[in-house]
Scaffold this motif. Sequence first.
Motif, PDB file in Angstrom:
ATOM      1  N   GLY A 177       0.804  -1.205   0.000  1.00 30.10           N
ATOM      2  CA  GLY A 177       0.000   0.000   0.000  1.00 30.10           C
ATOM      3  C   GLY A 177       0.840   1.258   0.000  1.00 30.10           C
ATOM      4  O   GLY A 177       1.629   1.508  -0.909  1.00 30.10           O
ATOM      5  N   ASP A 178       0.674   2.056   1.029  1.00 29.88           N
ATOM      6  CA  ASP A 178       1.309   3.357   1.125  1.00 29.88           C
ATOM      7  C   ASP A 178       2.824   3.251   1.011  1.00 29.88           C
ATOM      8  O   ASP A 178       3.441   2.301   1.514  1.00 29.88           O
ATOM      9  N   PHE A 179       3.427   4.234   0.347  1.00 34.43           N
ATOM     10  CA  PHE A 179       4.874   4.414   0.213  1.00 34.43           C
ATOM     11  C   PHE A 179       5.549   3.388  -0.700  1.00 34.43           C
ATOM     12  O   PHE A 179       6.776   3.367  -0.773  1.00 34.43           O
ATOM     13  N   ALA A 180       4.803   2.546  -1.424  1.00 31.00           N
ATOM     14  CA  ALA A 180       5.417   1.458  -2.182  1.00 31.00           C
ATOM     15  C   ALA A 180       5.501   1.724  -3.675  1.00 31.00           C
ATOM     16  O   ALA A 180       5.730   0.794  -4.441  1.00 31.00           O
ATOM     17  N   ALA A 459      -8.477   3.703  -5.183  1.00 28.79           N
ATOM     18  CA  ALA A 459      -8.517   2.309  -5.620  1.00 28.79           C
ATOM     19  C   ALA A 459      -7.335   2.063  -6.548  1.00 28.79           C
ATOM     20  O   ALA A 459      -7.005   2.899  -7.389  1.00 28.79           O
ATOM     21  N   SER A 460      -6.706   0.893  -6.397  1.00 31.94           N
ATOM     22  CA  SER A 460      -5.476   0.594  -7.135  1.00 31.94           C
ATOM     23  C   SER A 460      -5.579  -0.793  -7.774  1.00 31.94           C
ATOM     24  O   SER A 460      -5.346  -1.808  -7.116  1.00 31.94           O
ATOM     25  N   PRO A 461      -5.910  -0.862  -9.076  1.00 33.12           N
ATOM     26  CA  PRO A 461      -5.943  -2.153  -9.776  1.00 33.12           C
ATOM     27  C   PRO A 461      -4.546  -2.591 -10.208  1.00 33.12           C
ATOM     28  O   PRO A 461      -3.664  -1.772 -10.460  1.00 33.12           O
ATOM     29  N   LYS A 462      -4.359  -3.912 -10.330  1.00 29.16           N
ATOM     30  CA  LYS A 462      -3.060  -4.484 -10.697  1.00 29.16           C
ATOM     31  C   LYS A 462      -3.272  -5.655 -11.659  1.00 29.16           C
ATOM     32  O   LYS A 462      -4.240  -6.398 -11.546  1.00 29.16           O
ATOM     33  N   LEU A 463      -2.327  -5.849 -12.567  1.00 25.88           N
ATOM     34  CA  LEU A 463      -2.377  -6.990 -13.480  1.00 25.88           C
ATOM     35  C   LEU A 463      -0.961  -7.402 -13.843  1.00 25.88           C
ATOM     36  O   LEU A 463      -0.139  -6.566 -14.242  1.00 25.88           O
ATOM     37  N   SER A 464      -0.680  -8.691 -13.716  1.00 22.26           N
ATOM     38  CA  SER A 464       0.605  -9.246 -14.131  1.00 22.26           C
ATOM     39  C   SER A 464       0.360 -10.462 -15.008  1.00 22.26           C
ATOM     40  O   SER A 464      -0.458 -11.324 -14.680  1.00 22.26           O
ATOM     41  N   LEU A 465       1.073 -10.521 -16.129  1.00 23.65           N
ATOM     42  CA  LEU A 465       1.048 -11.659 -17.042  1.00 23.65           C
ATOM     43  C   LEU A 465       2.435 -12.270 -17.059  1.00 23.65           C
ATOM     44  O   LEU A 465       3.422 -11.573 -17.319  1.00 23.65           O
ATOM     45  N   ILE A 466       2.518 -13.579 -16.778  1.00 21.63           N
ATOM     46  CA  ILE A 466       3.809 -14.258 -16.684  1.00 21.63           C
ATOM     47  C   ILE A 466       3.826 -15.395 -17.695  1.00 21.63           C
ATOM     48  O   ILE A 466       2.927 -16.249 -17.709  1.00 21.63           O
ATOM     49  N   ASN A 478       3.815  -6.287 -16.477  1.00 20.03           N
ATOM     50  CA  ASN A 478       3.183  -5.815 -15.240  1.00 20.03           C
ATOM     51  C   ASN A 478       2.579  -4.444 -15.454  1.00 20.03           C
ATOM     52  O   ASN A 478       3.220  -3.555 -16.030  1.00 20.03           O
ATOM     53  N   LEU A 479       1.352  -4.270 -14.979  1.00 21.77           N
ATOM     54  CA  LEU A 479       0.652  -2.994 -15.018  1.00 21.77           C
ATOM     55  C   LEU A 479       0.011  -2.770 -13.663  1.00 21.77           C
ATOM     56  O   LEU A 479      -0.446  -3.720 -13.014  1.00 21.77           O
ATOM     57  N   GLY A 480      -0.039  -1.531 -13.215  1.00 20.49           N
ATOM     58  CA  GLY A 480      -0.705  -1.287 -11.943  1.00 20.49           C
ATOM     59  C   GLY A 480      -0.629   0.160 -11.523  1.00 20.49           C
ATOM     60  O   GLY A 480       0.165   0.950 -12.047  1.00 20.49           O
ATOM     61  N   THR A 481      -1.475   0.501 -10.572  1.00 20.80           N
ATOM     62  CA  THR A 481      -1.431   1.817  -9.955  1.00 20.80           C
ATOM     63  C   THR A 481      -1.154   1.660  -8.472  1.00 20.80           C
ATOM     64  O   THR A 481      -1.460   0.635  -7.864  1.00 20.80           O
ATOM     65  N   GLY A 482      -0.549   2.679  -7.896  1.00 20.57           N
ATOM     66  CA  GLY A 482      -0.258   2.712  -6.469  1.00 20.57           C
ATOM     67  C   GLY A 482      -0.440   4.128  -5.963  1.00 20.57           C
ATOM     68  O   GLY A 482      -1.070   4.964  -6.615  1.00 20.57           O
ATOM     69  N   PHE A 483       0.158   4.434  -4.807  1.00 22.03           N
ATOM     70  CA  PHE A 483      -0.022   5.762  -4.242  1.00 22.03           C
ATOM     71  C   PHE A 483       0.974   5.985  -3.119  1.00 22.03           C
ATOM     72  O   PHE A 483       1.616   5.051  -2.635  1.00 22.03           O
ATOM     73  N   LYS A 513       1.204   5.538 -11.439  1.00 22.65           N
ATOM     74  CA  LYS A 513       0.854   4.549 -12.454  1.00 22.65           C
ATOM     75  C   LYS A 513       2.134   3.946 -13.001  1.00 22.65           C
ATOM     76  O   LYS A 513       3.044   4.669 -13.416  1.00 22.65           O
ATOM     77  N   GLY A 514       2.194   2.607 -13.017  1.00 20.71           N
ATOM     78  CA  GLY A 514       3.408   1.945 -13.443  1.00 20.71           C
ATOM     79  C   GLY A 514       3.164   0.883 -14.492  1.00 20.71           C
ATOM     80  O   GLY A 514       2.083   0.289 -14.570  1.00 20.71           O
ATOM     81  N   ALA A 515       4.182   0.634 -15.315  1.00 18.31           N
ATOM     82  CA  ALA A 515       4.169  -0.432 -16.313  1.00 18.31           C
ATOM     83  C   ALA A 515       5.589  -0.958 -16.461  1.00 18.31           C
ATOM     84  O   ALA A 515       6.565  -0.205 -16.324  1.00 18.31           O
TER      85      ALA A 515
END
Length: 711
Positions: A177-180, A459-466, A478-483, A513-515
Motif C-alpha cells: 500500500g502506502d509508500f510502495a 482504488a489501485s488495480p493491478k495486473l501481471s502476465l507471466i 506488469n501494469l498497476g497503480t499505487g499511491f 501509475k506503473g508499467a
Amino acid sequence: MRLIFRQLAPAITIALGVSGTAIAQSAAPGPEAAAAPATDVGNSTKPVRNEQESASSDTIYITASRISQLGVADSANEGIVTGEQLNARTVYRPGELLEATPGLIVSQHSGEGKANQFYLRGFNLDHGTDLRTTIDGMLVNQRSHGHGQGWTDVNFLIPELADRLTYRKGTYSAEDGDFAAAGSVGVSYVNKLPRTLVSLGVGENGYRRGLIAGSPAVGAGNLLYALELFHNDGPFNKGDDFRKFNAVLRYSQGDDRSGFNVTAMAYKASYNATDQIPKRAVDAGTLDRFSSIDPTDGGKVHRYSLSAAWHRTTESSATRINAYIIDNRLRIYSNFTYFLDDPINGDQFAQPDDRTSMALNASQLWKGSLFGRPSETSIGLQLQRDSIRNGLLNTKARQTLSVTRRDRIKETSVGGYIENLTRWTDKFRTVLGLRGDYYDFDVRSSLDVNSGTSNDFIASPKLSLIFGPWSKTEFYLNLGTGFHSNDARGTTIRIDPKSGDPADRVPGLVRAKGAELGVRTEIVPRLQTTLSVYGLDFDSELTFAGDAGTTSAGRPSRRVGFELSNYYKPTDWLTIDADIAFARARFRGSEPEGQRIPGAIEGVASLALAVDNLGPYFGALQFRYFGPRPLIEDNSVRSKATTTLNGRVGYRFKPTLSVELEAFNLLNSKSSAIDYYYQSRLPDEGPDGQEDIHFHPIESRSLRVTFVATL
C-alpha cells in the motif's frame, strides 16, 4: 507438501528448518535451492513456489544464498536475499543492509543517528517516501512526520538477527500500500539462533560495538534475546558521538505450518548532526570537508515496540495475523541555511515528533481452481492509527526562541485487497489484484485556521502476465497503480505558518501509475539474471518543506528506466553480485524553470564479491557507484558521481571463533554522500547570502576489527 500458494499476509514467522533456525546459520552453499522459505515484503508473507520438495519431511532447507524465483515471482524485480548473503555484506551503517536490493542506494546527509537518505528508480526518496520499509513485519515509514513524510529510521536494525530480506519494485502487488510506488523492502528476524553469539568490535573514529544474542529453549518454544551497545564519532571535527542502546526479546513457538511469536524491541540513541556544508566555504579554505557550521545540531530518538504474529498453514489455505504498537520519539535540531533568515541567532530549527502507532494486519488465502485451472485467491485487511504530536520551533543551541507551529494529528487508514493467481497453462499464469485504501486526517494546530479534518480514498488495480519458463527463462508484463499518502497537515492548511501567506491544500493520497516489461533467466548454470524496462508516472511530486512547516503539490512527473541484475556463484567459495540501473526522470508539462527533477538519481552500478568455504578464510569486496544528478530544474548545476569501495577479510580460528577486519572507503575517495543546491548565508556574507552546492562527504578511509564467538 508443495508450497505453491501465495500467502499475502503480515506474519514473518514462517520457520526455516526446525523451530525457525536462521538461514544465515543453517544454509549450506550451493548453486540451487532445494526448497524455500516464506518471504516477507511489507506487512506480508509470500512462500516461495518451488518445484522441488523433500518427500519425507515438511522441514524446509536452503542450499543457496539466493533463492531461485523461476515459477515463483510475478515480476523481474522481486526477490529474496537470504541471511547467508546478507551476512557476507560489508556495511558501514545498518541501513546499508538494504542495498542488497538491486539498484537501491542508502546514503546520509547528516551524522550517524539520523534516518538515511534513499535512492531508487530515479527517485531521491528523501528519508523514505515511496520506499515501503518493514522490519519484522512492522512498518518503519512514519506518516505526517515532523521532518519529512515517510521518515524511515532503521538504526534499530540488528544485522546479525536478519533472517532474510525480500524486495519488490513497482506498483504491481495488491498487498503493498502506502509508500510502495518505487518499491518495498522487508527484513525479517530469526526465531532461533543455533548458538549464543558474542561480537565485539573496535575501530577508528571512536567506533565501538558490542552484541550478545541467544535463544535458549523455554517451555515448548524459544526465547530469543539480543543486546547491542554502539558508539561512533565518524571522521568529523566535532564527532557524531552517536550512542545507541538496542535490545530485542522474542518468544516463539511452532514451525512453518503453525506458530506464533511475541516480540519486544527497545532502541534509544543520541547524536550530533554534521549536516551538509556549502562548497564555497570548502573551496575558500575556511572549512574543511569534515567541518560543520552549527555545532549544536543533532538529536535524540527512541523507539519502543511490542508485536505479535500468528500463522496457520494447511495444504489448501493459509491464515496470517500480526499486530503491533510502536512508541516513537524524536528531537531533531537542524540548520541548513545558517544565518539567512536570522543573522543574529542563526537559522536553527527543531522538529519534535512524538507518536504512538497501532496496526493490525490479517489475510486469508485459499487454494482451489478457476475454470478448471489451479488458482489461489487471497484477501487482506490492513488497519493503522497514528496519534502524533509534532511541531516546528525556532531555536538557538537547542533552546527554543519561538514557535512556528505545534500540531496534534490523528491519522487513521483502512486498506483492503483481493488478489488472484491462476495458472492457465504450464507456461502462462496471471495475477489480478485490486486494492482500496481510505484515510482519515484530523489536525489540531496551534494556528487554529490550519486545524480541520479531511479524508481521501483511492482504488489501485493491478495486473501481471507471466509467460514461461522456457529454457529456464520467464517473461513478465506488469501494469498497476499505487499511491503515497501526503502529510496530514497539508490537507487542512490555509495559511503558511512561516510567511503568513495563503497556502493551497493538497490531496491526502497521490496516485502513481506503473508499467514494466521484464525477463528472468537461469539458462547459464549458476547464474541468475533479470532485466526490466519500466515507466512510472506520478500525478504530482508532493513535498513537505520541513523548515517551513508546509506541504506543497509539485508538478506531475514521469520516470522511465531499465535495471539489470546478476547473481553468479561460479564455485562453492565465490559469489558475485553485479547490478546496473539507469533512470530518466522528468517533470511532465512545460515550465520555464526546466524539466529536470532535482536530486533524481540517474545511473547506479554495484559489484559485490563474497568468498567463503576457502579453508579458514572468508572475505568480501563491495564496489558502489551512483552517478551525477541534476540539482536544479534546468540541469545547469549537477552533482558529481560518487564511488566507494569497501571490503573485509576474516579468519576462523575454529568453528566457534573468528576475527574479521573491515575497511571502508578503501580508495579514500573524497566524493559526496549527497548534494543539494540552494541559498544560504555564512556569517561574513551579505544579507542575501549565496546560492551554492551544499554537500555531505562520504566518510574517509577507516578500519574496524570484530571478534565473533559462538557458545
